[in-house]
Enzyme design. Structure first.
Site, mmCIF file in Angstrom:
data_model
loop_
_atom_site.group_PDB
_atom_site.id
_atom_site.type_symbol
_atom_site.label_atom_id
_atom_site.label_comp_id
_atom_site.label_asym_id
_atom_site.label_seq_id
_atom_site.Cartn_x
_atom_site.Cartn_y
_atom_site.Cartn_z
ATOM 1 N N ASP A 217 62.155 65.187 1.212
ATOM 2 C CA ASP A 217 62.663 64.185 2.152
ATOM 3 C C ASP A 217 62.241 62.776 1.737
ATOM 4 O OD1 ASP A 217 64.385 64.965 4.087
ATOM 5 O OD2 ASP A 217 62.969 64.853 5.741
ATOM 6 N N ASP B 4 65.625 69.245 10.490
ATOM 7 C CA ASP B 4 64.471 68.771 11.245
ATOM 8 C C ASP B 4 64.164 69.670 12.444
ATOM 9 O OD1 ASP B 4 64.237 66.600 9.518
ATOM 10 O OD2 ASP B 4 65.670 65.419 10.674
#
Length: 500
Positions: free
Chosen positions: A351, A411
């Site tokens: 990420d 997420d």
């Protein structure tokens, strides 16, 4: 299919900001009684001009539609047609600065430059515009056409840029959806684990149970391979987005329909009514499950057909998305805390790299993750790997490219796998849900921290940067405090011995 679904869900690990810099609003008013008004998105450069913060201080100008010209020469239009008016022309053939100087010399008081593609940024040097005093803004050509059709030929317009809301209430809805999905997915995984433990007493029942569950277990080796594939897929999406986006849409329809069926079938299975069966292919199938399968397929097809309908399609996408996340959190099992640390740690690095490091590599200075999230090169199709909730606070972002608050499936699923492992460990060790509750609370705190940083920084955030430390550290502290770290790290003997 389960592993493939998690792959593209993990590709989106980005929480986007509420608005990009220098977006504003064009407020248009027709000549009818009462006047019909409508707002449109504009892009401007705040270093060149300062727009009013509200309509109270804005000055209206009559719009002159000259989109038949590009205004690269003063001879293209009569000398008096622009005087004291807002002028709309097409982009191209010359710079914004040249158009602005010509419009100002002919008496225009506002210049709107129409674009048929994605609105670019106004990036000319500020010093070049020191002699330009009229407001210059970019607007979509389709909005100019809509303005004429909706408001008529006599239209008065003005520009303003309301202050960005520090906090949008849609974030609360996103927060509740995310925490609910993670908590329910972890709990569901624990219920399945409890049934497995009850079945272990009977070898024949255990074998039947394992065949029924069809779980997928991530080992450290498969975790590393999975993250490598994620990196490759994200880069492929960056370069071949306009083709691969339809592959992702197709996978989402198939995976979400299956997930919705699994979630609803689990609920229906608890209802002791309507269990009539029919014989088909040497099997007895419940009629209600056939209707359920048809319903789930229909829901996915309806979303696919109307996915760009912003008024209501987001509700269907969120329902399918929540079902997708729940199903994967329940069925994709981490064998031990070691695998959880490797998976969450590597995806955290993934990420951060694709959000913060890739801008130093790409030619346009934009991160690969943000480009893929927004749709490279102005592609109108968006990846359906997010929970979407319409923004409740009115601002320029509701008219421009980001009318929704977004949270990626990754997420939810990635930290959710750790929450599910904590819940199963609670079941295996009879620890009164202490790991599960602590990790769920840590996830909620991580979400709050993500929203705070997003509001302060106003730039896209890799949510795992905050979710991973909160959940991993909390789980480790609980295991250390209870003197169970070794067992928590390696997994229970039951899980190691019986997982396929």
């Amino acid at each position: 299919m389960r592993a493939a679904g998690l792959l593209w869900a993990a590709l989106w690990g980005l929480l986007l900001p509420p608005v990009t810099a220098d977006e504003g609003i064009l407020h248009a008013s027709g000549s009818g009684i009462p006047p019909v008004t409508k707002d449109y998105c504009i892009i401007y450069n705040s270093s060149w001009i300062s727009l009013p913060k509200s309509l109270d201080n804005a000055t209206f100008r009559t719009l002159e539609n000259l989109t038949s010209t590009v205004l690269c020469s003063s001879s293209e239009v009569p000398s008096d047609v622009m005087k004291d008016k807002a002028v709309a022309v097409m982009g191209g053939n010359c710079t914004f600065l040249e158009k602005a100087r010509i419009a100002q010399s002919l008496g225009a008081k506002m210049l709107l430059i129409a674009s048929k593609s994605r609105l670019p940024t106004l990036s000319d040097n500020k010093t070049d515009f020191e002699d330009v005093t009229l407001p210059v803004a970019l607007i979509r050509y389709n909005d100019i056409v809509d303005m004429q059709l909706t408001l008529g030929n006599e239209v008065n317009v003005t520009l303003y840029s309301p202050p960005l809301p520090v906090f949008d209430c849609s974030m609360v809805v996103i927060f509740l959806i995310a925490v609910f999905t993670v908590a329910l997915g972890g709990y569901w995984s624990g219920v399945a684990e409890l049934e497995n433990l009850k079945a272990i007493a009977s070898p024949g029942e255990r074998e039947t149970r394992q065949k029924k569950e069809e779980n997928v277990t991530f080992t450290p080796v498969t975790v590393i391979l999975f993250v490598v594939i994620c990196c490759v897929m994200l880069v492929l999406l960056y370069f071949f987005y306009k083709w691969l986006v339809y592959v992702i849409i197709s996978v989402f329809c198939l995976a979400s329909a299956m997930s919705l069926y699994n979630c609803l079938a689990a609920l229906i299975g608890e209802i002791p009514f309507g269990q009539c069966r029919i014989a088909c292919c040497n099997k007895n199938i419940e009629v209600r499950l056939i209707f359920l399968a048809v319903f789930c397929i229909a829901a996915a097809v309806v979303w696919a057909v109307f996915r760009n309908e912003d008024r209501w399609a987001w509700i269907l996408q969120d329902i399918l998305g929540v079902a997708f996340c729940l199903n994967f959190i329940k069925t994709l099992k981490m064998p031990n805390f070691k695998s959880c640390v490797i998976l969450l740690g590597l995806l955290l690095l993934y990420d951060v790299f694709f959000v913060f490091i890739t801008p130093f590599i790409t030619k346009n200075g934009a991160s690969i993750m943000v480009e893929v999230a927004a749709g490279p090169f102005g592609n109108s199709e968006k990846l359906p790997v997010v929970i979407r909730v319409p923004r409740l606070e009115y601002s320029a972002s509701t008219l421009c490219d980001m009318p929704f608050s977004l949270l990626g499936f990754g997420d939810i699923i990635v930290p959710g796998l750790l929450v599910a492992y904590c819940r199963r460990f609670d079941v295996q060790t009879s620890s009164s849900s202490v790991y599960y509750i602590s990790c769920t609370i840590a996830y909620a705190i991580g979400m709050v921290l993500t929203f705070i940083v997003l509001a302060l920084m106003k730039t896209g955030q890799p949510a795992l940067l905050y979710l991973v430390p909160c959940t991993l550290i909390t789980s480790s502290l609980v295991a250390w405090r209870r003197k169970e770290m070794k067992k928590f790290w390696k997994g229970s003997s039951y899980q190691v011995g019986w997982m396929p």
